[in-house]
Design an enzyme around this catalytic site. Sequence first.
Site, PDB file in Angstrom:
ATOM      1  N   ARG A 106      35.886  39.136  64.696  1.00 50.74           N
ATOM      2  CA  ARG A 106      36.475  38.646  66.154  1.00 50.74           C
ATOM      3  C   ARG A 106      35.541  37.698  66.897  1.00 50.74           C
ATOM      4  O   ARG A 106      34.451  37.902  66.723  1.00 50.74           O
ATOM      5  CB  ARG A 106      36.507  39.904  67.020  1.00 50.74           C
ATOM      6  CG  ARG A 106      37.194  41.048  66.585  1.00 50.74           C
ATOM      7  CD  ARG A 106      37.472  42.100  67.742  1.00 50.74           C
ATOM      8  NE  ARG A 106      36.448  42.477  68.589  1.00 50.74           N
ATOM      9  CZ  ARG A 106      36.626  43.284  69.641  1.00 50.74           C
ATOM     10  NH1 ARG A 106      37.593  43.385  70.230  1.00 50.74           N
ATOM     11  NH2 ARG A 106      35.581  43.654  70.354  1.00 50.74           N
ATOM     12  N   THR A 116      37.038  35.677  72.842  1.00 48.65           N
ATOM     13  CA  THR A 116      38.442  35.773  72.895  1.00 48.65           C
ATOM     14  C   THR A 116      39.127  37.038  72.251  1.00 48.65           C
ATOM     15  O   THR A 116      40.188  37.585  72.327  1.00 48.65           O
ATOM     16  CB  THR A 116      39.319  34.480  72.247  1.00 48.65           C
ATOM     17  OG1 THR A 116      39.093  34.509  70.908  1.00 48.65           O
ATOM     18  CG2 THR A 116      38.931  33.462  72.993  1.00 48.65           C
ATOM     19  N   ASP A 176      29.483  48.944  69.147  1.00 51.90           N
ATOM     20  CA  ASP A 176      29.914  48.236  67.722  1.00 51.90           C
ATOM     21  C   ASP A 176      29.697  48.873  66.582  1.00 51.90           C
ATOM     22  O   ASP A 176      28.422  49.246  66.136  1.00 51.90           O
ATOM     23  CB  ASP A 176      29.011  46.787  67.978  1.00 51.90           C
ATOM     24  CG  ASP A 176      29.413  45.811  66.979  1.00 51.90           C
ATOM     25  OD1 ASP A 176      29.339  46.240  65.807  1.00 51.90           O
ATOM     26  OD2 ASP A 176      29.886  44.736  67.354  1.00 51.90           O
ATOM     27  N   ASP A 215      27.464  47.179  63.865  1.00 53.01           N
ATOM     28  CA  ASP A 215      26.044  47.405  63.998  1.00 53.01           C
ATOM     29  C   ASP A 215      25.303  48.533  64.079  1.00 53.01           C
ATOM     30  O   ASP A 215      24.007  48.590  63.277  1.00 53.01           O
ATOM     31  CB  ASP A 215      25.614  46.649  65.555  1.00 53.01           C
ATOM     32  CG  ASP A 215      25.571  44.973  65.492  1.00 53.01           C
ATOM     33  OD1 ASP A 215      26.017  44.625  64.662  1.00 53.01           O
ATOM     34  OD2 ASP A 215      26.177  44.820  66.902  1.00 53.01           O
TER      35      ASP A 215
HETATM   36  C1  PRP Z   1      35.236  44.990  64.725  1.00 52.19           C
HETATM   37  C2  PRP Z   1      35.670  46.211  64.071  1.00 52.19           C
HETATM   38  C3  PRP Z   1      37.133  45.757  63.779  1.00 52.19           C
HETATM   39  C4  PRP Z   1      37.515  44.809  64.986  1.00 52.19           C
HETATM   40  C5  PRP Z   1      38.362  45.708  66.077  1.00 52.19           C
HETATM   41  O1  PRP Z   1      34.915  43.932  63.751  1.00 52.19           O
HETATM   42  O2  PRP Z   1      35.042  46.682  62.882  1.00 52.19           O
HETATM   43  O3  PRP Z   1      37.294  45.191  62.683  1.00 52.19           O
HETATM   44  O4  PRP Z   1      36.279  44.475  65.613  1.00 52.19           O
HETATM   45  O5  PRP Z   1      38.848  44.869  66.846  1.00 52.19           O
HETATM   46  P1  PRP Z   1      40.168  44.524  67.134  1.00 52.19           P
HETATM   47  O6  PRP Z   1      40.954  45.743  67.204  1.00 52.19           O
HETATM   48  O7  PRP Z   1      40.317  43.906  68.543  1.00 52.19           O
HETATM   49  O8  PRP Z   1      40.609  43.614  66.485  1.00 52.19           O
HETATM   50  P2  PRP Z   1      34.054  42.712  64.296  1.00 52.19           P
HETATM   51  O9  PRP Z   1      34.999  41.725  64.478  1.00 52.19           O
HETATM   52  O10 PRP Z   1      33.019  43.032  65.273  1.00 52.19           O
HETATM   53  O11 PRP Z   1      33.220  42.387  63.016  1.00 52.19           O
HETATM   54  P3  PRP Z   1      32.163  43.426  62.114  1.00 52.19           P
HETATM   55  O12 PRP Z   1      33.056  44.643  61.331  1.00 52.19           O
HETATM   56  O13 PRP Z   1      31.894  42.352  61.076  1.00 52.19           O
HETATM   57  O14 PRP Z   1      31.070  43.555  63.094  1.00 52.19           O
HETATM   58  N1  URA Z   2      34.648  46.622  67.425  1.00 51.58           N
HETATM   59  C1  URA Z   2      33.738  47.583  67.776  1.00 51.58           C
HETATM   60  O1  URA Z   2      32.848  47.768  66.663  1.00 51.58           O
HETATM   61  N2  URA Z   2      33.776  48.318  68.686  1.00 51.58           N
HETATM   62  C2  URA Z   2      34.579  48.276  69.787  1.00 51.58           C
HETATM   63  O2  URA Z   2      34.394  48.969  70.778  1.00 51.58           O
HETATM   64  C3  URA Z   2      35.561  47.310  69.548  1.00 51.58           C
HETATM   65  C4  URA Z   2      35.400  46.510  68.614  1.00 51.58           C
END
Ligand code: PRP
Ligand code: URA
Length: 212
Positions: A107, A111, A203, A206
Amino acid sequence: MKNYENVMVFNHPLINHKVAILRNEKTAMKEFRELIEEITMVMSYEAFKDAPTETVKVKTPLEVCDQKMIMDNSIAIIPILRAGLGMVNGVHNIFPSARVGHIGMYRDEETAIPHEYYCKLPEGIENMTAILLDPMLATGGSACDAITALKNRGVKKIKFMAIIGAPEGLAKVAETHPDVQIYVSTLDRQLNENYYILPGLGDAGDRLFGTK
Ligand code: PRP
Ligand code: URA
């Protein structure tokens, strides 16, 4: 939130108990990973209720009987990278021969618009049930785009499983993809101004991988 026919929110005491520990900011990485896996495993029993089966002959020590088994090459697990990786073993523990594909999405931090950066799917995915995994369903953008990516590659039967969902995101996925069955362990209150789920768990990527 409106009731959607294609959404199941578990709200099960065993899962709620584990989610309480998962949310706690003091829960360390190892336990966090184990909980994500355990919750996924419990949810999988429901999600695989209609898995395609075939009847095979089995010779027990006493006689030969007919027994149903899940059909070979019928299920693909697709984690959305990164955080979906934490859920893979939860399914693999109960169904070790499931194939695994990967879709990478991140993401945009400002945005929350998702971007696909990787996609590798098992051969023959068009004829499999794909179960897409991501612990967090926030705006629903990543889930919607990942589902569209699978549909564009010919996948006809898709399920989506998340641990925590926000009402906004859940509604978006349910309405954009009414043919996709969605399983969410827990429905949270709302998103904050940075598109994080409240109360949420922070997160997920993380916390799973110790990157912050
Ligand atoms: C996080 C999570 C989802 C997404 C959800 O991933 O693991 O994939 O955000 O958010 P959304 O419903 O608003 O799309 P992120 O993009 O942070 O990537 P990561 O898993 O690599 O940390
Ligand atoms: N992705 C995450 O890991 N946590 C949130 O709350 C939203 C998106």
